[in-house]
Design a protein around this motif. Structure first.
Motif, PDB file in Angstrom:
ATOM      1  N   ASN A 102       0.841  -1.196   0.000  1.00 48.43           N
ATOM      2  CA  ASN A 102       0.000   0.000   0.000  1.00 48.43           C
ATOM      3  C   ASN A 102       0.880   1.251   0.000  1.00 48.43           C
ATOM      4  O   ASN A 102       1.264   1.757   1.061  1.00 48.43           O
ATOM      5  CB  ASN A 102      -0.925  -0.011   1.218  1.00 48.43           C
ATOM      6  N   SER A 103       1.187   1.750  -1.179  1.00 50.20           N
ATOM      7  CA  SER A 103       2.038   2.936  -1.284  1.00 50.20           C
ATOM      8  C   SER A 103       1.295   4.228  -0.967  1.00 50.20           C
ATOM      9  O   SER A 103       1.916   5.301  -0.928  1.00 50.20           O
ATOM     10  CB  SER A 103       2.654   3.015  -2.685  1.00 50.20           C
ATOM     11  N   ASN A 104      -0.015   4.151  -0.746  1.00 54.46           N
ATOM     12  CA  ASN A 104      -0.752   5.339  -0.298  1.00 54.46           C
ATOM     13  C   ASN A 104      -0.215   5.838   1.038  1.00 54.46           C
ATOM     14  O   ASN A 104      -0.254   7.031   1.323  1.00 54.46           O
ATOM     15  CB  ASN A 104      -2.242   5.025  -0.164  1.00 54.46           C
ATOM     16  N   ILE A 105       0.291   4.907   1.848  1.00 55.49           N
ATOM     17  CA  ILE A 105       0.866   5.298   3.145  1.00 55.49           C
ATOM     18  C   ILE A 105       2.081   6.179   2.916  1.00 55.49           C
ATOM     19  O   ILE A 105       2.242   7.222   3.561  1.00 55.49           O
ATOM     20  CB  ILE A 105       1.255   4.051   3.960  1.00 55.49           C
ATOM     21  N   THR A 106       2.933   5.762   1.994  1.00 58.63           N
ATOM     22  CA  THR A 106       4.144   6.538   1.691  1.00 58.63           C
ATOM     23  C   THR A 106       3.792   7.915   1.145  1.00 58.63           C
ATOM     24  O   THR A 106       4.396   8.928   1.529  1.00 58.63           O
ATOM     25  CB  THR A 106       5.015   5.767   0.678  1.00 58.63           C
ATOM     26  N   GLN A 107       2.811   7.968   0.258  1.00 59.50           N
ATOM     27  CA  GLN A 107       2.402   9.260  -0.301  1.00 59.50           C
ATOM     28  C   GLN A 107       1.815  10.170   0.778  1.00 59.50           C
ATOM     29  O   GLN A 107       2.078  11.374   0.784  1.00 59.50           O
ATOM     30  CB  GLN A 107       1.397   9.029  -1.429  1.00 59.50           C
ATOM     31  N   ALA A 108       1.038   9.598   1.692  1.00 63.37           N
ATOM     32  CA  ALA A 108       0.470  10.396   2.781  1.00 63.37           C
ATOM     33  C   ALA A 108       1.569  10.912   3.696  1.00 63.37           C
ATOM     34  O   ALA A 108       1.543  12.067   4.140  1.00 63.37           O
ATOM     35  CB  ALA A 108      -0.532   9.552   3.575  1.00 63.37           C
ATOM     36  N   GLU A 109       2.550  10.063   3.968  1.00 66.31           N
ATOM     37  CA  GLU A 109       3.645  10.466   4.852  1.00 66.31           C
ATOM     38  C   GLU A 109       4.505  11.558   4.216  1.00 66.31           C
ATOM     39  O   GLU A 109       4.956  12.486   4.892  1.00 66.31           O
ATOM     40  CB  GLU A 109       4.491   9.236   5.177  1.00 66.31           C
ATOM     41  N   ALA A 110       4.707  11.443   2.913  1.00 60.00           N
ATOM     42  CA  ALA A 110       5.519  12.436   2.205  1.00 60.00           C
ATOM     43  C   ALA A 110       4.828  13.791   2.133  1.00 60.00           C
ATOM     44  O   ALA A 110       5.468  14.815   1.884  1.00 60.00           O
ATOM     45  CB  ALA A 110       5.849  11.940   0.808  1.00 60.00           C
ATOM     46  N   SER A 111       3.514  13.824   2.359  1.00 69.86           N
ATOM     47  CA  SER A 111       2.761  15.078   2.260  1.00 69.86           C
ATOM     48  C   SER A 111       2.387  15.638   3.628  1.00 69.86           C
ATOM     49  O   SER A 111       1.445  16.431   3.734  1.00 69.86           O
ATOM     50  CB  SER A 111       1.486  14.858   1.437  1.00 69.86           C
ATOM     51  N   LEU A 112       3.125  15.247   4.648  1.00 70.77           N
ATOM     52  CA  LEU A 112       2.797  15.723   5.996  1.00 70.77           C
ATOM     53  C   LEU A 112       2.848  17.248   6.104  1.00 70.77           C
ATOM     54  O   LEU A 112       2.144  17.833   6.904  1.00 70.77           O
ATOM     55  CB  LEU A 112       3.767  15.107   7.020  1.00 70.77           C
ATOM     56  N   GLY A 113       3.713  17.890   5.325  1.00 72.15           N
ATOM     57  CA  GLY A 113       3.821  19.343   5.407  1.00 72.15           C
ATOM     58  C   GLY A 113       4.744  19.762   6.522  1.00 72.15           C
ATOM     59  O   GLY A 113       5.533  18.981   7.040  1.00 72.15           O
ATOM     60  N   SER A 114       4.633  21.018   6.923  1.00 74.92           N
ATOM     61  CA  SER A 114       5.509  21.568   7.953  1.00 74.92           C
ATOM     62  C   SER A 114       4.858  21.458   9.326  1.00 74.92           C
ATOM     63  O   SER A 114       3.647  21.543   9.471  1.00 74.92           O
ATOM     64  CB  SER A 114       5.828  23.035   7.658  1.00 74.92           C
ATOM     65  N   ARG A 115       5.699  21.298  10.305  1.00 73.49           N
ATOM     66  CA  ARG A 115       5.232  21.252  11.686  1.00 73.49           C
ATOM     67  C   ARG A 115       4.832  22.651  12.145  1.00 73.49           C
ATOM     68  O   ARG A 115       5.505  23.631  11.841  1.00 73.49           O
ATOM     69  CB  ARG A 115       6.353  20.704  12.572  1.00 73.49           C
TER      70      ARG A 115
END
Length: 226
Positions: free
Chosen positions: A93-106
């Motif tokens: 499930n590469s959707n997890i990787t895409q979601a993680e890569a789009s976390l944005g700034s803290r």
């Protein structure tokens, strides 16, 4: 006593890091066991799905709290997952990787509500339980390999190696659940020793999997291992 903010940040960071590792461990355990051992393959598949769900939950809790500029995913992660899935036939499930890569700034001062703290506590407890289960599974697989009752393409040391990583994750989570503030010096020394050993073994595993004609790569792997 660790503050709620430190507890949430440290918990999410360690979960983002280790849940992905344990999900990947489950993948290559699943891929390395012959079809004859269907029950063991099914268990590995269950662990892969469990750690995937936990990782996705950790990503969901991390928005605004954890910066996307972390070491949990790299520019190569997505492509590596697609290639691994294509070559093995095992879905990832590469959707997890895409979601993680789009976390944005803290956020400068992320809001840590009681609800978020409780959600993180639940995540830690679920991660501990799942990790303890896979430790038992890895122990079973290792014992079967060492007793010559199971064939796998994984080295026995590699199985022990990935069990050690899961145990390390549980140890860190247990300390977080007890709100134990880190001792910066001793923890740094302990983790430095742990990861130096882990990375040396990674290099030696690579060396052992290389074709004998790959002399330059074998020498490079030997160098990293040393």
């Amino acid at each position: 006593m660790m503050s709620d903010l430190d507890y949430v940040i440290q918990s999410l960071e360690i979960n983002l890091f280790f849940l992905r590792i344990l999900k990947e461990h489950s993948f290559f355990l699943e891929a390395s066991i012959p079809p004859k051992n269907h029950a063991l393959i099914q268990q590995a598949r269950m662990f892969r799905e469990t750690f995937g769900m936990l990782l996705m939950h950790a990503v969901g809790l991390s928005y605004g709290v954890i910066d996307a500029q972390n070491d949990m995913v790299t520019q190569y992660t997505y492509d590596a997952e697609r290639a691994s899935s294509f070559l093995s036939g095992i879905p990832i499930n590469s959707n997890i990787t895409q979601a993680e890569a789009s976390l944005g700034s803290r956020y400068a001062n992320p809001a840590v509500s009681p609800g978020l703290v409780q959600s993180v506590t639940n995540l830690n407890n679920n991660a501990i339980a799942a990790s303890q289960n896979i430790i038992r599974y890895k122990t079973l697989v290792l014992n079967n390999v060492l007793s010559c009752s199971l064939f796998t393409t994984n080295y026995p040391l590699l199985i022990e190696h990935i069990r050690r990583e899961a145990q390390f994750f549980v140890d860190i989570l247990m300390r977080l659940q007890n709100r134990v503030s880190p001792d910066v010096v001793s923890d740094a020394v302990r983790q430095e020793a742990f990861w130096n050993r882990i990375m040396a073994e990674h290099a030696k595993f690579i060396r052992g999997l290389l074709d004998p004609t790959e002399e330059a790569l074998i020498a490079a792997a030997e160098g990293f291992g040393n």
